[in-house]
Design a protein around this motif. Structure first.
Motif, PDB file in Angstrom:
ATOM      1  N   VAL A   9       0.856  -1.195   0.000  1.00 43.90           N
ATOM      2  CA  VAL A   9       0.000   0.000   0.000  1.00 43.90           C
ATOM      3  C   VAL A   9       0.888   1.241   0.000  1.00 43.90           C
ATOM      4  CG1 VAL A   9      -1.670   1.327   1.373  1.00 43.90           C
ATOM      5  CG2 VAL A   9      -1.905  -1.159   1.162  1.00 43.90           C
ATOM      6  N   ARG A  10       1.896   1.221   0.872  1.00 44.27           N
ATOM      7  CA  ARG A  10       2.802   2.382   0.972  1.00 44.27           C
ATOM      8  C   ARG A  10       3.503   2.622  -0.375  1.00 44.27           C
ATOM      9  NH1 ARG A  10       3.541   5.814   4.913  1.00 44.27           N
ATOM     10  NH2 ARG A  10       3.915   4.329   6.561  1.00 44.27           N
ATOM     11  N   GLN A  11       3.953   1.545  -1.011  1.00 40.00           N
ATOM     12  CA  GLN A  11       4.677   1.721  -2.273  1.00 40.00           C
ATOM     13  C   GLN A  11       3.777   2.303  -3.374  1.00 40.00           C
ATOM     14  OE1 GLN A  11       6.357  -2.145  -2.941  1.00 40.00           O
ATOM     15  NE2 GLN A  11       7.948  -1.848  -1.406  1.00 40.00           N
ATOM     16  N   VAL A  12       2.536   1.795  -3.437  1.00 38.18           N
ATOM     17  CA  VAL A  12       1.618   2.313  -4.462  1.00 38.18           C
ATOM     18  C   VAL A  12       1.309   3.790  -4.164  1.00 38.18           C
ATOM     19  CG1 VAL A  12      -0.671   2.075  -5.487  1.00 38.18           C
ATOM     20  CG2 VAL A  12       0.646   0.042  -4.900  1.00 38.18           C
ATOM     21  N   ALA A  13       1.048   4.088  -2.885  1.00 35.89           N
ATOM     22  CA  ALA A  13       0.737   5.477  -2.522  1.00 35.89           C
ATOM     23  C   ALA A  13       1.917   6.392  -2.861  1.00 35.89           C
ATOM     24  CB  ALA A  13       0.396   5.560  -1.038  1.00 35.89           C
ATOM     25  N   ASP A  14       3.140   5.906  -2.611  1.00 31.11           N
ATOM     26  CA  ASP A  14       4.319   6.712  -2.930  1.00 31.11           C
ATOM     27  C   ASP A  14       4.398   7.017  -4.424  1.00 31.11           C
ATOM     28  OD1 ASP A  14       5.159   6.967  -0.399  1.00 31.11           O
ATOM     29  OD2 ASP A  14       6.807   5.529  -0.503  1.00 31.11           O
ATOM     30  N   LYS A  15       4.002   6.021  -5.233  1.00 32.24           N
ATOM     31  CA  LYS A  15       4.030   6.232  -6.686  1.00 32.24           C
ATOM     32  C   LYS A  15       3.067   7.360  -7.066  1.00 32.24           C
ATOM     33  CE  LYS A  15       5.398   1.833  -8.726  1.00 32.24           C
ATOM     34  NZ  LYS A  15       5.491   0.701  -7.879  1.00 32.24           N
ATOM     35  N   VAL A  16       1.859   7.310  -6.468  1.00 29.82           N
ATOM     36  CA  VAL A  16       0.867   8.355  -6.792  1.00 29.82           C
ATOM     37  C   VAL A  16       1.385   9.716  -6.294  1.00 29.82           C
ATOM     38  CG1 VAL A  16      -1.532   9.104  -6.524  1.00 29.82           C
ATOM     39  CG2 VAL A  16      -1.001   6.661  -6.660  1.00 29.82           C
ATOM     40  N   LEU A  17       1.990   9.691  -5.098  1.00 27.49           N
ATOM     41  CA  LEU A  17       2.526  10.938  -4.532  1.00 27.49           C
ATOM     42  C   LEU A  17       3.578  11.535  -5.473  1.00 27.49           C
ATOM     43  CD1 LEU A  17       2.183  12.626  -1.962  1.00 27.49           C
ATOM     44  CD2 LEU A  17       4.080  11.378  -0.955  1.00 27.49           C
ATOM     45  N   LYS A  18       4.442  10.666  -5.978  1.00 30.00           N
ATOM     46  CA  LYS A  18       5.486  11.143  -6.901  1.00 30.00           C
ATOM     47  C   LYS A  18       4.844  11.735  -8.160  1.00 30.00           C
ATOM     48  CE  LYS A  18       9.739   8.813  -5.829  1.00 30.00           C
ATOM     49  NZ  LYS A  18       9.800   7.408  -5.446  1.00 30.00           N
ATOM     50  N   ALA A  19       3.813  11.044  -8.672  1.00 28.93           N
ATOM     51  CA  ALA A  19       3.139  11.546  -9.882  1.00 28.93           C
ATOM     52  C   ALA A  19       2.520  12.921  -9.591  1.00 28.93           C
ATOM     53  CB  ALA A  19       2.066  10.565 -10.328  1.00 28.93           C
ATOM     54  N   LEU A  20       1.986  13.092  -8.395  1.00 31.70           N
ATOM     55  CA  LEU A  20       1.390  14.389  -8.036  1.00 31.70           C
ATOM     56  C   LEU A  20       2.454  15.472  -7.927  1.00 31.70           C
ATOM     57  CD1 LEU A  20      -1.143  13.360  -5.266  1.00 31.70           C
ATOM     58  CD2 LEU A  20      -1.717  14.562  -7.377  1.00 31.70           C
ATOM     59  N   MET A  21       3.564  15.109  -7.275  1.00 34.00           N
ATOM     60  CA  MET A  21       4.615  16.111  -7.062  1.00 34.00           C
ATOM     61  C   MET A  21       5.217  16.536  -8.401  1.00 34.00           C
ATOM     62  SD  MET A  21       5.303  16.191  -3.495  1.00 34.00           S
ATOM     63  CE  MET A  21       6.081  15.202  -2.248  1.00 34.00           C
ATOM     64  N   GLY A  22       5.193  15.616  -9.357  1.00 37.42           N
ATOM     65  CA  GLY A  22       5.716  15.953 -10.686  1.00 37.42           C
ATOM     66  C   GLY A  22       4.778  16.885 -11.439  1.00 37.42           C
ATOM     67  N   HIS A  23       3.518  16.959 -11.004  1.00 41.55           N
ATOM     68  CA  HIS A  23       2.537  17.832 -11.675  1.00 41.55           C
ATOM     69  C   HIS A  23       1.826  18.695 -10.654  1.00 41.55           C
ATOM     70  CE1 HIS A  23       3.051  14.427 -14.442  1.00 41.55           C
ATOM     71  NE2 HIS A  23       3.086  15.399 -15.319  1.00 41.55           N
ATOM     72  N   PRO A  24       2.547  19.650 -10.087  1.00 37.99           N
ATOM     73  CA  PRO A  24       1.933  20.470  -9.058  1.00 37.99           C
ATOM     74  C   PRO A  24       0.725  21.239  -9.590  1.00 37.99           C
ATOM     75  CG  PRO A  24       4.076  21.348  -9.691  1.00 37.99           C
ATOM     76  CD  PRO A  24       3.901  20.071 -10.425  1.00 37.99           C
ATOM     77  N   GLY A  25      -0.241  21.421  -8.757  1.00 32.90           N
ATOM     78  CA  GLY A  25      -1.437  22.161  -9.171  1.00 32.90           C
ATOM     79  C   GLY A  25      -1.106  23.626  -9.362  1.00 32.90           C
ATOM     80  N   ASN A  26      -1.993  24.373 -10.038  1.00 31.09           N
ATOM     81  CA  ASN A  26      -1.688  25.794 -10.169  1.00 31.09           C
ATOM     82  C   ASN A  26      -2.693  26.671  -9.435  1.00 31.09           C
ATOM     83  OD1 ASN A  26      -3.633  25.163 -11.922  1.00 31.09           O
ATOM     84  ND2 ASN A  26      -2.386  25.463 -13.792  1.00 31.09           N
ATOM     85  N   ALA A  27      -3.407  26.049  -8.479  1.00 29.13           N
ATOM     86  CA  ALA A  27      -4.319  26.842  -7.658  1.00 29.13           C
ATOM     87  C   ALA A  27      -3.489  27.755  -6.759  1.00 29.13           C
ATOM     88  CB  ALA A  27      -5.156  25.917  -6.787  1.00 29.13           C
ATOM     89  N   PRO A  28      -3.929  29.026  -6.569  1.00 32.13           N
ATOM     90  CA  PRO A  28      -3.194  29.882  -5.647  1.00 32.13           C
ATOM     91  C   PRO A  28      -3.266  29.281  -4.231  1.00 32.13           C
ATOM     92  CG  PRO A  28      -4.949  31.077  -6.791  1.00 32.13           C
ATOM     93  CD  PRO A  28      -5.104  29.649  -7.127  1.00 32.13           C
ATOM     94  N   LEU A  29      -2.154  29.221  -3.552  1.00 30.64           N
ATOM     95  CA  LEU A  29      -2.115  28.465  -2.298  1.00 30.64           C
ATOM     96  C   LEU A  29      -2.229  29.360  -1.082  1.00 30.64           C
ATOM     97  CD1 LEU A  29       1.008  26.357  -3.191  1.00 30.64           C
ATOM     98  CD2 LEU A  29      -1.368  25.952  -3.827  1.00 30.64           C
ATOM     99  N   ARG A  30      -2.792  28.795  -0.038  1.00 33.56           N
ATOM    100  CA  ARG A  30      -2.691  29.441   1.260  1.00 33.56           C
ATOM    101  C   ARG A  30      -2.042  28.383   2.150  1.00 33.56           C
ATOM    102  NH1 ARG A  30      -5.665  29.934   5.827  1.00 33.56           N
ATOM    103  NH2 ARG A  30      -7.542  28.864   5.137  1.00 33.56           N
TER     104      ARG A  30
END
Ligand code: PEP
Ligand code: MG
Length: 574
Positions: free
Chosen positions: A133-154
Motif C-alpha cells: 500500500v505504501r509503495q503504491v501510494a508513494d508512486k501516486v505521490l510522486k506523480a502528483l509532485m511531478g505535476h503540481p497544481g496551479n491553484a493559488p495556495l494558502r
C-alpha cells in the motif's frame, strides 16, 4: 479530559498548539488549503495522477524483461489491484472535498489511515501488504509532485501544530527543517539521541520518551509542551493554558535579553578567553551560527549530507558543500568530522545488519572498511582547505591501529592531490574524537599522533555507562555527572595540557549552561554546541572566575555519591 504525560525535555521552551499525528508521508507531502473554486481541479489532478500510475504499471506488465523473476508479474498485479481499490483511488477525493486540502495531503492522510488498518490485521501475510500500500501510494505521490497544481495556495498554519510521533529518525528531523511546527513530542528516544540533538538545533520545544503519546493523543487535541520540565499536558483547562502562556512569554523575554550578549567578548572575569563554537549539520546552518557570533564551527556533522538519499554524494558535491561552509564562515576555523554513519544515523545505501549497531561497523570503522568512500571525502575536504581554515576530525577512534590506517589513507589522498597539482593546505590539522572510553584512557597515545582532540561526550557517556543513548527505557540512567565520565573528561583535558594539544568538547554537555562553570573549573577553554545555546553559555562564562572555580571543580571530581555531586554543582553555580 485533561491529562499529563511525563518524558524527557530535550529542547527548552514552551509550545502551545494542536496535535498533528505524524506520518512520514505527511512530512514529505506539502499541505495547503484550497479556495472553494479550485477544489474540482484538485480532484481532477488526483484522478490524473492515479491514471498515470495505472498506465505505468500496465506498461511495466507488458514489458517484463526476459530474465526477470517470475514473481514480478504477480507483484505488479497486486499493485494494480491496490491502486484500483476505492480506499486508495476514491477516498482521497472525498478528503480533498471535505477538508479543501491539496491532493498530496489528502493522499498522505488516507495512506496512514489504511496502513493503520492493515497493522491491526492478525494474519501476517495480509498485514505485510501494508508495505505494498505504501509503495503504491508513494508512486501516486510522486506523480502528483511531478505535476503540481496551479491553484493559488494558502499555506496551512503549521506554526500552531505540534507533531506527535511514536518515533522520529535523524533523517525525519532533517526534513523538519522545511516545516514550521511549534514543537514536537515522541514516545521513544533519549536526550542525546541524534533526533534530540537536531530538535535542539531547530530550537523547538520538545519532549521525548513519553511512551504512549501517539496512542493516547488524538488528531487536533490541544497540547502544551513543556520542554523545560519534560511534561505534555493534553486538553488543558483554560486556567492552565493561561499560566503556560505567561511562562511562554517570560521564556521568550529571557531569550530576547540574552541577545544583548551577542557582541560581548567571551572572556571570564579573570581574563581567560573561551572559544564558543557551533555544531552544525548542513551547510545551511552557517547562517544561524554566524548569527550567534561564534568563534568558528567546532563540529560539522558531515554525515547529514549522506542521509535522505539513495546514492552517495560524490567528491565534487562534497567539495562544493565544504567550500560553501568554509567560505561562509569568512576565515573562522571550521572543524569537519568525517562520515559518522551507522547506529541511529542509518543511510539507505548501507543495509545495517548488526545485532547491536551502536557497537557495530559505524563511523571510522565503516570508513576503513570502505576506503573509497573515505578517500573521496578526504580529497573533498583537502580541496576545500584551499578556500579557508579547515580541520579534519575523525569520529569514534578506539584503537591506535585504526588511527594509523586512517592517517595512511589521508596521506594517500594528499599524495593524489599533489600528483594532480590540485591546490590544498598541507598543514590542515587532523584531530580525533574521544568518545569511546578506551580512547579517553589512551588519550596520550592518540594526542601524540594528532593535532587536536574533541570530546564527544554523547557517545562517551553512552559507552562508559553502557546506556543506549536512543533507548528511552534507560534514558534516566544517562548521567554526564557520573564520576567515571567526569574522570575520563578530566584525564583527556590533562593530557591535552601536558602535550600542549588543544582539547574541546562538542557533545551536548558543552551546550548545557548548568555545566559551563564546572567545565571551566576543569580547565576547558573550547566549547562547541548548537548555535541556540551559545549565548546562555556565554552568560555563564562572563560571570565566572576560573581561578576560583578550579578548586571547587577538583572537590566535585573527588566526590562519588550523586547527591553530593549535585550539592557541589549547585554551590559551584551559585
Ligand atoms: C558525541 O558523541 O558527543 C558527538 C558530538 O557526536 P554525535 O553526537 O554526532 O555522535
Ligand atoms: Mg559521537
Amino acid at each position: 479530559m485533561t491529562f499529563s504525560l511525563h518524558g524527557i525535555g530535550v529542547s527548552g521552551g514552551y509550545a502551545i498548539g494542536r496535535a498533528q499525528l505524524y506520518s512520514h508521508a505527511r512530512l514529505e507531502a506539502p499541505h495547503y488549503v484550497l479556495r472553494p473554486e479550485h477544489v474540482d481541479a484538485e480532484v481532477a489532478r488526483f484522478a490524473e495522477a492515479v491514471e498515470t500510475v495505472r498506465a505505468e504499471l500496465l506498461a511495466l506488465q507488458t514489458h517484463i524483461p526476459g530474465g526477470a523473476p517470475p514473481e514480478l508479474s504477480a507483484f505488479i498485479e497486486v499493485h494494480a489491484l491496490i491502486l484500483s481499490d476505492s480506499m486508495l483511488s476514491e477516498a482521497p477525493k472525498r478528503r480533498i472535498r471535505e477538508q479543501r486540502c491539496n491532493a498530496e495531503w489528502a493522499l498522505a492522510q488516507q495512506t496512514e489511515a489504511l496502513i493503520a488498518q492493515f497493522e491491526s490485521i492478525d494474519d501476517e501475510y495480509l498485514r505485510e501488504r501494508r508495505h505494498d500500500v505504501r509503495q503504491v501510494a508513494d508512486k501516486v505521490l510522486k506523480a502528483l509532485m511531478g505535476h503540481p497544481g496551479n491553484a493559488p495556495l494558502r499555506t496551512a498554519d503549521e506554526g500552531d501544530s505540534i507533531l506527535v510521533a511514536h518515533d522520529l529518525s535523524p533523517s525525519d528531523m532533517v526534513l523538519f527543517k522545511r516545516h514550521t511546527f511549534a514543537g514536537f513530542i515522541t514516545d521513544l528516544g533519549g536526550a542525546t539521541s541524534h533526533t534530540a540533538i537536531l530538535a535542539r538545533s531547530l530550537g523547538l520545544p520538545s519532549v521525548m520518551a513519553l511512551h504512549n503519546a501517539r496512542t493516547l493523543i488524538q488528531e487536533g487535541d490541544w497540547l502544551i509542551v513543556d520542554g523545560v520540565a519534560g511534561i505534555v499536558l493534553v486538553d488543558p483547562d483554560p486556567a492552565i493554558l493561561d499560566e503556560y502562556r505567561l511562562l511562554r512569554n517570560q521564556w521568550q523575554l529571557e531569550q530576547k535579553k540574552l541577545r544583548r550578549l551577542k557582541t560581548s567578548p567571551s572572556v571570564t572575569l579573570d581574563g581567560i578567553a573561551i572559544d564558543l563554537n557551533a555544531n552544525i549539520d548542513l551547510p545551511t546552518d552557517v547562517g544561524p551560527a554566524l548569527n550567534e557570533n561564534v568563534a568558528g564551527i567546532g563540529l560539522f556533522r558531515s554525515e547529514f549530507l549522506f542521509l535522505n538519499r539513495d546514492d552517495l554524494p560524490g567528491e565534487e558535491e562534497q567539495f562544493e558543500a565544504y567550500r560553501g561552509v568554509v567560505e561562509g564562515m569568512g576565515g573562522r576555523p571550521v572543524v569537519i568530522r568525517t562520515l559518522d554513519v551507522g547506529a541511529d544515523k542509518s543511510v539507505r545505501w548501507m543495509a545495517d545488519t548488526s545485532v547491536n549497531p551502536a557497537l557495530g561497523l559505524r563511523a571510522i570503522r565503516l570508513c576503513l572498511a570502505e576506503p573509497q568512500i573515505f578517500l573521496s571525502q578526504i580529497r573533498a575536504l583537502y580541496r576545500a582547505s584551499h578556500y579557508g581554515p579547515i580541520r579534519i576530525l575523525l569520529p569514534m577512534l578506539a584503537s591506535l591501529a585504526e588511527l594509523d590506517q586512517a592517517l595512511t589513507l589521508i596521506g594517500a589522498a594528499r599524495g593524489s592531490l599533489r600528483a594532480q597539482e590540485i591546490p590544498f593546505d598541507e598543514h590542515t590539522p587532523i584531530g580525533g574524537m574521544i568518545e569511546v572510553p578506551a580512547a579517553a584512557l589512551a588519550a596520550e597515545w592518540f594526542a601524540r599522533k594528532l593535532d587536536f582532540l574533541s570530546l564527544g561526550t554523547n557517545d562517551l557517556i553512552q559507552y562508559t555507562l553502557a546506556i543506549d543513548r536512543t533507548d528511552d527505557t534507560v534514558a534516566h540512567l544517562y548521567d554526564p555527572l557520573h564520576p567515571a565520565v567526569l574522570g575520563l573528561i578530566d584525564h583527556t583535558l590533562s593530557i591535552g595540557r601536558k602535550l600542549d594539544k588543544p582539547v574541546s568538547i562538542c557533545g551536548e554537555m558543552a551546550g548545557d549552561p548548568r555545566l559551563t562553570r564546572l567545565l571551566l573549573g576543569m580547565g576547558l577553554t573550547s566549547f562547541s554546541m548548537h548555535p541556540a545555546h551559545v549565548l546562555a553559555v556565554k552568560q555563564q562564562v562572563m560571570r565566572s572566575h576560573v581561578g576560583g572555580l578550579a578548586p571547587q571543580a577538583r572537590r566535585l571530581l573527588r566526590a562519588g555519591r550523586p547527591e553530593r555531586i549535585q550539592e557541589l554543582l549547585e554551590k559551584l553555580n551559585a
